[in-house]
Design a protein around this motif. Structure first.
Motif, PDB file in Angstrom:
ATOM      1  N   GLY A 133      69.330  73.106   0.697  1.00 30.87           N
ATOM      2  CA  GLY A 133      70.752  73.016   0.679  1.00 30.87           C
ATOM      3  C   GLY A 133      71.521  72.075   1.728  1.00 30.87           C
ATOM      4  N   TYR A 134      70.290  71.533   2.459  1.00 30.29           N
ATOM      5  CA  TYR A 134      70.921  70.478   3.551  1.00 30.29           C
ATOM      6  C   TYR A 134      70.477  69.139   3.057  1.00 30.29           C
ATOM      7  CZ  TYR A 134      71.078  74.654   6.631  1.00 30.29           C
ATOM      8  OH  TYR A 134      71.532  75.888   7.092  1.00 30.29           O
ATOM      9  N   VAL A 135      70.099  68.852   1.798  1.00 31.28           N
ATOM     10  CA  VAL A 135      69.505  67.706   1.363  1.00 31.28           C
ATOM     11  C   VAL A 135      70.340  67.273   0.126  1.00 31.28           C
ATOM     12  CG1 VAL A 135      67.460  66.651   0.484  1.00 31.28           C
ATOM     13  CG2 VAL A 135      67.144  68.281   2.180  1.00 31.28           C
ATOM     14  N   PRO A 136      71.107  66.514   0.188  1.00 29.44           N
ATOM     15  CA  PRO A 136      72.040  65.840  -0.830  1.00 29.44           C
ATOM     16  C   PRO A 136      71.025  64.889  -1.860  1.00 29.44           C
ATOM     17  CG  PRO A 136      72.661  64.457   1.081  1.00 29.44           C
ATOM     18  CD  PRO A 136      71.562  65.435   1.308  1.00 29.44           C
ATOM     19  N   MET A 137      70.102  65.220  -2.124  1.00 26.65           N
ATOM     20  CA  MET A 137      69.215  64.477  -3.302  1.00 26.65           C
ATOM     21  C   MET A 137      68.145  65.348  -3.932  1.00 26.65           C
ATOM     22  SD  MET A 137      66.626  62.245  -1.034  1.00 26.65           S
ATOM     23  CE  MET A 137      67.797  61.455   0.014  1.00 26.65           C
ATOM     24  N   LYS A 138      67.519  64.980  -5.134  1.00 33.92           N
ATOM     25  CA  LYS A 138      66.520  65.766  -5.401  1.00 33.92           C
ATOM     26  C   LYS A 138      65.495  66.046  -4.348  1.00 33.92           C
ATOM     27  CE  LYS A 138      66.875  64.541 -10.411  1.00 33.92           C
ATOM     28  NZ  LYS A 138      66.129  63.745 -11.542  1.00 33.92           N
ATOM     29  N   TYR A 139      65.349  67.520  -4.281  1.00 34.91           N
ATOM     30  CA  TYR A 139      64.565  67.709  -3.140  1.00 34.91           C
ATOM     31  C   TYR A 139      62.930  67.275  -3.200  1.00 34.91           C
ATOM     32  CZ  TYR A 139      62.824  70.712   0.575  1.00 34.91           C
ATOM     33  OH  TYR A 139      62.579  71.508   1.809  1.00 34.91           O
ATOM     34  N   LYS A 140      62.499  67.304  -4.365  1.00 33.60           N
ATOM     35  CA  LYS A 140      60.960  66.785  -4.583  1.00 33.60           C
ATOM     36  C   LYS A 140      61.171  65.271  -3.918  1.00 33.60           C
ATOM     37  CE  LYS A 140      57.236  66.724  -7.439  1.00 33.60           C
ATOM     38  NZ  LYS A 140      56.578  66.901  -8.919  1.00 33.60           N
ATOM     39  N   ARG A 141      62.143  64.604  -4.302  1.00 32.73           N
ATOM     40  CA  ARG A 141      62.112  63.257  -4.001  1.00 32.73           C
ATOM     41  C   ARG A 141      62.319  63.232  -2.415  1.00 32.73           C
ATOM     42  NH1 ARG A 141      67.450  59.571  -4.514  1.00 32.73           N
ATOM     43  NH2 ARG A 141      66.792  57.650  -3.222  1.00 32.73           N
ATOM     44  N   TYR A 142      62.991  64.192  -1.758  1.00 30.47           N
ATOM     45  CA  TYR A 142      63.114  63.935  -0.430  1.00 30.47           C
ATOM     46  C   TYR A 142      61.838  64.184   0.426  1.00 30.47           C
ATOM     47  CZ  TYR A 142      64.270  65.636   4.455  1.00 30.47           C
ATOM     48  OH  TYR A 142      64.321  65.902   5.541  1.00 30.47           O
ATOM     49  N   TYR A 143      61.007  65.333  -0.076  1.00 35.60           N
ATOM     50  CA  TYR A 143      59.982  65.618   0.698  1.00 35.60           C
ATOM     51  C   TYR A 143      58.829  64.475   0.466  1.00 35.60           C
ATOM     52  CZ  TYR A 143      57.872  68.586  -2.963  1.00 35.60           C
ATOM     53  OH  TYR A 143      57.519  68.942  -4.286  1.00 35.60           O
ATOM     54  N   LYS A 144      58.727  64.101  -0.624  1.00 35.77           N
ATOM     55  CA  LYS A 144      57.737  62.987  -1.032  1.00 35.77           C
ATOM     56  C   LYS A 144      58.131  61.909  -0.192  1.00 35.77           C
ATOM     57  CE  LYS A 144      55.724  64.261  -5.561  1.00 35.77           C
ATOM     58  NZ  LYS A 144      55.456  63.373  -6.743  1.00 35.77           N
ATOM     59  N   LYS A 145      59.282  61.331  -0.105  1.00 40.05           N
ATOM     60  CA  LYS A 145      59.797  60.299   0.740  1.00 40.05           C
ATOM     61  C   LYS A 145      59.485  60.599   2.172  1.00 40.05           C
ATOM     62  CE  LYS A 145      64.364  59.588   1.430  1.00 40.05           C
ATOM     63  NZ  LYS A 145      64.614  59.552   2.973  1.00 40.05           N
ATOM     64  N   MET A 146      59.910  61.771   2.744  1.00 40.50           N
ATOM     65  CA  MET A 146      59.354  62.088   3.922  1.00 40.50           C
ATOM     66  C   MET A 146      57.806  62.276   4.331  1.00 40.50           C
ATOM     67  SD  MET A 146      61.321  62.235   6.753  1.00 40.50           S
ATOM     68  CE  MET A 146      62.645  62.671   5.934  1.00 40.50           C
ATOM     69  N   ALA A 147      57.106  62.218   3.454  1.00 42.16           N
ATOM     70  CA  ALA A 147      55.572  62.253   3.637  1.00 42.16           C
ATOM     71  C   ALA A 147      54.921  60.919   4.075  1.00 42.16           C
ATOM     72  CB  ALA A 147      54.699  62.600   2.347  1.00 42.16           C
ATOM     73  N   LYS A 148      55.909  59.782   3.780  1.00 47.41           N
ATOM     74  CA  LYS A 148      55.381  58.565   3.994  1.00 47.41           C
ATOM     75  C   LYS A 148      55.446  58.084   5.400  1.00 47.41           C
ATOM     76  CE  LYS A 148      57.240  57.212  -0.737  1.00 47.41           C
ATOM     77  NZ  LYS A 148      57.790  56.168  -1.685  1.00 47.41           N
ATOM     78  N   SER A 149      54.493  57.262   5.819  1.00 45.66           N
ATOM     79  CA  SER A 149      54.347  56.946   7.217  1.00 45.66           C
ATOM     80  C   SER A 149      55.573  55.976   7.259  1.00 45.66           C
ATOM     81  CB  SER A 149      52.882  56.233   7.563  1.00 45.66           C
ATOM     82  OG  SER A 149      52.962  55.761   8.823  1.00 45.66           O
ATOM     83  N   GLY A 150      56.182  56.093   8.202  1.00 47.97           N
ATOM     84  CA  GLY A 150      57.285  54.950   8.666  1.00 47.97           C
ATOM     85  C   GLY A 150      58.636  55.385   8.268  1.00 47.97           C
ATOM     86  N   GLU A 151      58.583  56.435   7.452  1.00 50.65           N
ATOM     87  CA  GLU A 151      59.900  57.209   7.307  1.00 50.65           C
ATOM     88  C   GLU A 151      60.518  57.904   8.269  1.00 50.65           C
ATOM     89  OE1 GLU A 151      63.189  57.471   4.617  1.00 50.65           O
ATOM     90  OE2 GLU A 151      61.246  56.495   4.111  1.00 50.65           O
ATOM     91  N   TRP A 152      61.688  57.608   8.395  1.00 47.24           N
ATOM     92  CA  TRP A 152      62.634  58.444   9.845  1.00 47.24           C
ATOM     93  C   TRP A 152      62.652  59.595   9.805  1.00 47.24           C
ATOM     94  CZ3 TRP A 152      66.953  54.901  11.809  1.00 47.24           C
ATOM     95  CH2 TRP A 152      66.486  53.613  12.352  1.00 47.24           C
ATOM     96  N   GLY A 153      62.217  60.491  10.622  1.00 46.61           N
ATOM     97  CA  GLY A 153      62.757  61.845  10.681  1.00 46.61           C
ATOM     98  C   GLY A 153      63.975  62.199  11.022  1.00 46.61           C
ATOM     99  N   ASP A 154      64.542  63.137  10.424  1.00 46.63           N
ATOM    100  CA  ASP A 154      66.125  63.356  10.460  1.00 46.63           C
ATOM    101  C   ASP A 154      66.004  64.804  11.216  1.00 46.63           C
ATOM    102  OD1 ASP A 154      65.394  65.291   8.235  1.00 46.63           O
ATOM    103  OD2 ASP A 154      66.061  63.682   6.719  1.00 46.63           O
ATOM    104  N   HIS A 155      67.169  65.414  11.090  1.00 44.97           N
ATOM    105  CA  HIS A 155      67.545  66.822  11.591  1.00 44.97           C
ATOM    106  C   HIS A 155      67.169  68.059  10.851  1.00 44.97           C
ATOM    107  CE1 HIS A 155      70.144  65.615  15.126  1.00 44.97           C
ATOM    108  NE2 HIS A 155      70.107  64.427  14.326  1.00 44.97           N
ATOM    109  N   VAL A 156      66.739  67.679   9.501  1.00 46.72           N
ATOM    110  CA  VAL A 156      66.151  68.566   8.652  1.00 46.72           C
ATOM    111  C   VAL A 156      64.685  68.596   8.981  1.00 46.72           C
ATOM    112  CG1 VAL A 156      65.539  69.460   6.257  1.00 46.72           C
ATOM    113  CG2 VAL A 156      67.960  68.072   6.734  1.00 46.72           C
ATOM    114  N   THR A 157      64.007  67.768   9.300  1.00 49.94           N
ATOM    115  CA  THR A 157      62.587  67.590   9.638  1.00 49.94           C
ATOM    116  C   THR A 157      62.465  68.367  10.997  1.00 49.94           C
ATOM    117  OG1 THR A 157      62.684  65.391  10.644  1.00 49.94           O
ATOM    118  CG2 THR A 157      61.772  65.669   8.125  1.00 49.94           C
ATOM    119  N   LEU A 158      63.455  68.164  11.909  1.00 48.44           N
ATOM    120  CA  LEU A 158      63.552  68.957  13.092  1.00 48.44           C
ATOM    121  C   LEU A 158      63.429  70.407  13.037  1.00 48.44           C
ATOM    122  CD1 LEU A 158      65.836  66.859  15.438  1.00 48.44           C
ATOM    123  CD2 LEU A 158      63.516  67.138  15.934  1.00 48.44           C
ATOM    124  N   GLN A 159      64.350  70.810  12.068  1.00 44.63           N
ATOM    125  CA  GLN A 159      64.535  72.267  11.966  1.00 44.63           C
ATOM    126  C   GLN A 159      63.169  72.799  11.202  1.00 44.63           C
ATOM    127  OE1 GLN A 159      67.176  74.658  12.385  1.00 44.63           O
ATOM    128  NE2 GLN A 159      65.109  75.642  12.227  1.00 44.63           N
TER     129      GLN A 159
END
Length: 226
Positions: A133-159
């Motif tokens: 609910g906190y991610v304004p994009m396709k969720y699978k795309r979000y976590y796949k993007k976040m799995a990449k080295s160099g991708e900035w963490g955000d306040h969702v990843t902090l939670q």
């Protein structure tokens, strides 16, 4: 041709086994270091006990400050560090800074940031309903993007990190109106505290009391356990 094919197959299998051993080694080191350093939690929290934390709202990165705003924010953060007698362990600004800073707090070394990122992404994948609910994009795309080295963490990843590591994550920030943000696990009591400085939307570092600041060390070798 058949001999060449066999060699390639054997090489691929060997590489796969080596990669799996690396992952297992990282997991063993992480577990041992986590136990070793858990007793150090809480010192920074006592120093900042008079601050009133602001509730955390998970969100993805959407705003990057311009140069002037970022400079003023950085000066404000440095002043707050000085006022409260705190020390930053500076981590590399390579896009992995949130994960490096969390690694330093968890394992007293930023070098386990890849392991930390993997655990956070696994949390995002396994408990989709907590974060989607906190991610304004396709969720699978979000976590796949976040799995990449160099991708900035955000306040969702902090939670997700707070939930995964059963940790209260505390940010001393550079925000004008918000000095102190607290991220708590959603469905369990925190077992430890992790303290980060947050130069807003630019960089994270690991935070200690000055007298507890760790002495810089070379990264531990994987054969250290054996």
């Amino acid at each position: 041709m058949s001999n060449g094919t066999q060699s390639v197959g054997e090489c691929s299998s060997s590489t796969s086994l080596s990669s799996q051993r690396d992952i297992e080694d990282d997991q063993m080191i992480a577990a041992v270091l986590s136990e070793e350093y858990a007793k150090l939690d809480g010192a920074v929290g006592r120093r900042l006990s008079n601050l009133e934390p602001v509730p955390h709202i998970p969100r993805i990165n959407s705003y990057i400050p311009n140069f002037n705003d970022a400079s003023f924010d950085h000066q404000r953060l440095l002043q707050r560090l000085n006022v409260y007698g705190l020390y930053e362990v500076k981590v590399s600004g390579d896009g992995n800074c949130q994960f490096r800073a969390l690694s330093d707090q968890l394992y007293k070394s930023p070098e386990y940031h890849k392991h930390v990122r993997k655990e956070i992404v696994r949390q995002l994948k396994d408990y989709r309903s907590l974060y989607e609910g906190y991610v304004p994009m396709k969720y699978k795309r979000y976590y796949k993007k976040m799995a990449k080295s160099g991708e900035w963490g955000d306040h969702v990843t902090l939670q997700a990190a707070a939930d995964k590591f059963a940790a209260k994550i505390c940010l001393l920030t550079s925000f004008r109106e918000t000095c102190f943000i607290e991220i708590t696990p959603q469905y369990q009591e925190p077992k430890r505290e992790l303290w980060l400085s947050f130069w807003s939307e630019v960089h994270y570092n690991s935070l200690y009391e000055i007298q507890d600041a760790p002495i810089p060390q070379r990264p531990r070798k994987k054969h250290w356990l054996f």
